[in-house]
Enzyme design. Structure first.
Site, PDB file in Angstrom:
ATOM      1  N   LYS A 158       6.804  -3.496  -5.140  1.00 51.38           N
ATOM      2  CA  LYS A 158       8.245  -3.223  -5.073  1.00 51.38           C
ATOM      3  C   LYS A 158       8.857  -3.792  -3.804  1.00 51.38           C
ATOM      4  CE  LYS A 158      12.170  -1.635  -6.354  1.00 51.38           C
ATOM      5  NZ  LYS A 158      12.873  -2.407  -7.412  1.00 51.38           N
ATOM      6  N   GLU A 185       8.614 -11.709 -14.814  1.00 49.42           N
ATOM      7  CA  GLU A 185       7.827 -10.799 -13.968  1.00 49.42           C
ATOM      8  C   GLU A 185       7.273  -9.599 -14.739  1.00 49.42           C
ATOM      9  OE1 GLU A 185       9.821  -8.727 -10.774  1.00 49.42           O
ATOM     10  OE2 GLU A 185      11.735  -8.850 -11.790  1.00 49.42           O
ATOM     11  N   GLU A 201      18.376 -14.861 -12.961  1.00 46.04           N
ATOM     12  CA  GLU A 201      17.960 -13.458 -12.865  1.00 46.04           C
ATOM     13  C   GLU A 201      17.357 -12.980 -14.184  1.00 46.04           C
ATOM     14  OE1 GLU A 201      17.208 -11.541 -10.685  1.00 46.04           O
ATOM     15  OE2 GLU A 201      17.142  -9.594 -11.673  1.00 46.04           O
ATOM     16  N   ASN A 245      -1.016   0.122   6.115  1.00 44.82           N
ATOM     17  CA  ASN A 245      -0.247  -0.794   5.272  1.00 44.82           C
ATOM     18  C   ASN A 245       0.255  -1.891   6.198  1.00 44.82           C
ATOM     19  OD1 ASN A 245       1.286  -2.089   3.336  1.00 44.82           O
ATOM     20  ND2 ASN A 245       3.053  -0.738   3.603  1.00 44.82           N
ATOM     21  N   GLY A 246      -0.067  -3.140   5.886  1.00 44.29           N
ATOM     22  CA  GLY A 246       0.396  -4.260   6.712  1.00 44.29           C
ATOM     23  C   GLY A 246      -0.722  -5.273   6.897  1.00 44.29           C
ATOM     24  N   LYS A 280      13.465 -11.539 -14.729  1.00 41.87           N
ATOM     25  CA  LYS A 280      13.106 -10.273 -15.404  1.00 41.87           C
ATOM     26  C   LYS A 280      12.036 -10.521 -16.469  1.00 41.87           C
ATOM     27  CE  LYS A 280      14.356  -8.238 -12.959  1.00 41.87           C
ATOM     28  NZ  LYS A 280      14.736  -8.584 -11.745  1.00 41.87           N
ATOM     29  N   ARG A 284       4.449   0.949  -5.981  1.00 45.78           N
ATOM     30  CA  ARG A 284       4.318  -0.049  -4.901  1.00 45.78           C
ATOM     31  C   ARG A 284       3.228  -1.056  -5.198  1.00 45.78           C
ATOM     32  NH1 ARG A 284       6.727   1.526  -0.178  1.00 45.78           N
ATOM     33  NH2 ARG A 284       5.205   0.511   1.153  1.00 45.78           N
ATOM     34  N   TRP A 328      -3.078  -2.266  -1.699  1.00 46.78           N
ATOM     35  CA  TRP A 328      -2.646  -3.522  -2.346  1.00 46.78           C
ATOM     36  C   TRP A 328      -3.298  -4.606  -1.504  1.00 46.78           C
ATOM     37  CZ3 TRP A 328       1.133  -7.614  -1.415  1.00 46.78           C
ATOM     38  CH2 TRP A 328       1.495  -8.304  -2.580  1.00 46.78           C
ATOM     39  N   CYS A 376       0.844  -1.204   0.000  1.00 49.25           N
ATOM     40  CA  CYS A 376       0.000   0.000   0.000  1.00 49.25           C
ATOM     41  C   CYS A 376       0.875   1.249   0.000  1.00 49.25           C
ATOM     42  CB  CYS A 376      -0.885   0.010   1.244  1.00 49.25           C
ATOM     43  SG  CYS A 376      -1.841  -1.482   1.401  1.00 49.25           S
ATOM     44  N   HIS A 428      18.601 -34.285 -16.410  1.00 48.88           N
ATOM     45  CA  HIS A 428      17.930 -34.917 -15.255  1.00 48.88           C
ATOM     46  C   HIS A 428      16.446 -34.606 -15.238  1.00 48.88           C
ATOM     47  CE1 HIS A 428      21.859 -36.056 -13.806  1.00 48.88           C
ATOM     48  NE2 HIS A 428      22.270 -34.822 -14.019  1.00 48.88           N
TER      49      HIS A 428
END
Ligand code: AGP
Length: 607
Positions: free
Chosen positions: A602, A486, A479, A101-102, A483, A28, A75, A2, A502
């Site tokens: 973020k 996401e 990595e 927020n939380g 990218k 965010r 959020w 949030c 394997h």
């Protein structure tokens, strides 16, 4: 997470600063928007599901009057995105407006208690219990501050709270536990926000609220006190050197693109870190009988690369661990002889902070690398280092990844020297190469912009990518995959190339795109074998390799040629840059917003 913004100002309308502040926190991640202001003792609240622009326009939020107010972008953690679940939430008679927020872990028992007393709830959120609890406490003939303190002592979980009330129309009350909250002050008034970029246009004098603290904001300033015993806290403001422009896009279409191209400079800053901090962390690392590298997401990939670097340069064994798995895997074995080096761009990642709690409880030495001054990680670490990447607004981490690997490489060099693992010539050569890293990144980004654009066009309709590397390049491959995954949402795999036989190789068939990371070095002969393996099964081969590497070029359908002379052990810092650009280009070609990928935030400050 949030976005939170609040202000009390002398001149202007609070709602203008609130909406601008919320826009600077859009990165965010959010699904709803809401604002509350007080004018002549009257509260007004407007909120709805949707992006800031549309809610501000549909509800004519800019018509709201008053020089005190708060705003929130939600959020969702409890309850779907809807007008009812949007913040602010109020008490029964809308005299208290609160944003949060939380995650309040004990909200259900608190809600039951309130329902028994006849309270009616409009939302399905955990947050809404808080204003109703404050309302209940105020029935005991106590003021808002005391009522809030009593409620805060009953909450379990994480929160950054901002409270506005007609009971005290000239004050804003804020409180923090685990979710970040920063205060600001200027000649025009006082401000609070969940992150610095929202405050920068109004002030660069900030104070980070700490866990278990509450603050009372008035026009002339704020007073911080401990929630537990109300003792007053004196704390110097910090000057943030980031200008508002630094946190803006500076002409780039997206923050992510700006931050990709900032890497030569952020890496140069990374090479100018304070010696004493690097030395201090290195000394602590040197004393550990076992070393854990703990992080999440991209920061975990930095740690993975770092574990290869520490092994190859300093001959140190380190265990890279995903934060959310640390407790299960090492929670009962970590101990006084352990060093836990945590890496977190935000310094607020819930899983990483929880791993730290466990490590500290077991008397391990906790070290931190972060990009965020004043973050929780800086306070819970025995020693920490600020990686100096500058503000990273794009949700997808780019420059903070390369900075983190650079820091770990510098620490490895110091350890190699103190432990006598490399000759002076070897140390000098590696240090000389390290100093060249920013230029290699700059050269790659300049030379490869067009080839990457063309490559992106040629693969933009692919429905599966497989990223492969050996040794330290497996970290680069992971990595690069993250990218692409996401911000383009295209299903992508990444794993050490030797693992193909394997199991994963069963997915390879005609036309599947395999991206190989193959710098010059010890692993290169093996990667040739892996390329042949995939090629023989019809895969389309894209390779990122050293310029003029004829064997790789011959075997590949398309190549990304990197500058000569980059040592394999430092290659993730440079080889990731064109892969970041490739992911960015693919996302933009697909009409997606690389700065705000769906479902992501973020900083993940919830479990
Ligand atoms: C990476 O692009 C994502 N933004 C995400 O994986 C991120 O790296 C992760 O959430 C860790 O964040 P931190 O570095 O702030 O702890």
């Amino acid at each position: 997470m949030c976005g939170i913004f609040g202000c009390i100002i002398r001149e202007g309308e609070a709602v203008k600063l609130i909406t601008d502040g919320l826009k600077r926190l859009e990165y965010r991640g959010y699904d709803s928007t809401g604002v509350a202001t007080i004018q002549n003792g009257q509260m007004s609240i407007r909120k709805d599901k949707g992006r800031i622009e549309e809610v501000v326009s549909n509800l004519r939020i800019l018509d709201m009057e008053g020089q005190i107010g708060l705003g929130h972008t939600r959020w969702a953690t409890h309850g779907a995105p809807s007008m009812e679940n949007a913040h602010p939430h109020t008490d029964s008679n809308e005299s208290i407006a609160l944003i949060h927020n939380g995650v309040i872990e004990n909200y259900l028992e608190l809600k039951d208690e309130l329902l028994e007393k006849g309270h009616i709830f409009k939302s399905r959120t955990d947050t809404e219990v808080i204003p109703h609890l404050i309302e209940e406490e105020m029935k005991n003939d106590i003021g808002l501050q005391e009522a809030m303190l009593r409620v805060l002592r009953r909450l379990r979980g994480s929160y950054a709270l901002v409270v506005l009330s007609t009971h005290e129309p000239d004050r804003i009350f804020v409180a923090r536990n685990e979710s970040p909250l920063v205060l600001g002050i200027s000649d025009n008034g006082t401000f609070c926000a969940s992150d610095v970029p929202a405050l920068l246009p109004y002030t660069n004098q900030v104070t980070y609220l700490r866990n278990g603290e509450m603050a009372v904001m008035e026009i002339d300033g704020y007073q911080i006190l401990k929630i537990s015993d109300e003792t007053r806290v004196g704390r110097e403001t910090q000057e943030i050197t980031w200008s508002p422009e630094m946190a803006e896009k500076q002409g780039y279409k997206h923050y992510m693109l700006k931050e990709i191209y900032e890497q030569p400079n952020s890496l140069k800053d990374g090479l100018r870190l304070q010696e004493r901090y690097l030395d201090l962390l290195t000394q602590f690392l040197d004393r550990g009988k076992e070393v854990f590298l703990v992080a999440a997401g991209t920061s975990f990939h930095s740690c993975l690369a770092g574990s290869y670097i520490l092994s190859k340069i300093a001959r140190i064994t380190s265990i890279p661990v995903v934060s959310s798995e640390f407790m299960e895997r090492y929670g009962s074995t970590v101990g006084i002889d352990s060093v836990v080096l945590t890496v977190s761009q935000s310094g607020e990642t819930y899983d990483t902070l929880k791993a730290i709690d466990q490590a500290r409880m077991r008397a391990a030495t906790v070290l931190g690398i972060t990009n965020t001054v004043g973050s929780t990680l800086t306070r819970v670490s025995r020693a920490y280092l600020i990686q100096q990447s500058g503000p990273e607004i794009g949700v997808a981490a780019t420059k903070t990844f390369t900075s983190q690997v650079l820091v770990l490489a510098q620490m490895a060099l110091r350890l190699a020297k103190s432990r006598g693992k490399l000759s002076q010539d070897e140390l000098d050569e590696l240090d000389e190469k390290l100093q060249k890293v920013p230029d290699w990144v700059e050269e790659s980004l300049e030379k490869l912009a067009d080839p990457i654009e063309k490559l992106a066009e040629s693969i933009m309709d692919e429905e599966l990518f497989v990223f492969l590397g050996r040794g330290i390049s497996s970290a680069t491959a992971l990595e690069a995959r993250l990218k692409v995954l996401e911000i383009t949402y295209v299903p992508s795999l990444a794993y050490p190339a030797g693992e193909s036989k394997h199991g994963p190789i069963s997915i390879i068939e005609d036309g599947v795109t395999c991206v190989f990371v193959c710098p010059q070095g010890e692993t290169r002969p093996h990667i040739v074998g892996s390329i042949m393996e995939m090629k023989s099964r019809g895969a389309r081969i894209i390779s990122i390799c050293e310029e003029g590497d004829s064997d790789i070029i011959r075997l590949s359908d398309q190549v990304i040629e990197m500058p000569k002379g980059i040592p394999e052990v430092l290659s993730p810092i440079v080889y990731i840059a064109p892969m970041q650009l490739l992911a960015y280009k693919l996302a933009v070609m697909k009409g997606l917003d690389p700065d705000m990928p769906r479902n992501l935030a973020k900083s993940v400050t919830v479990p």
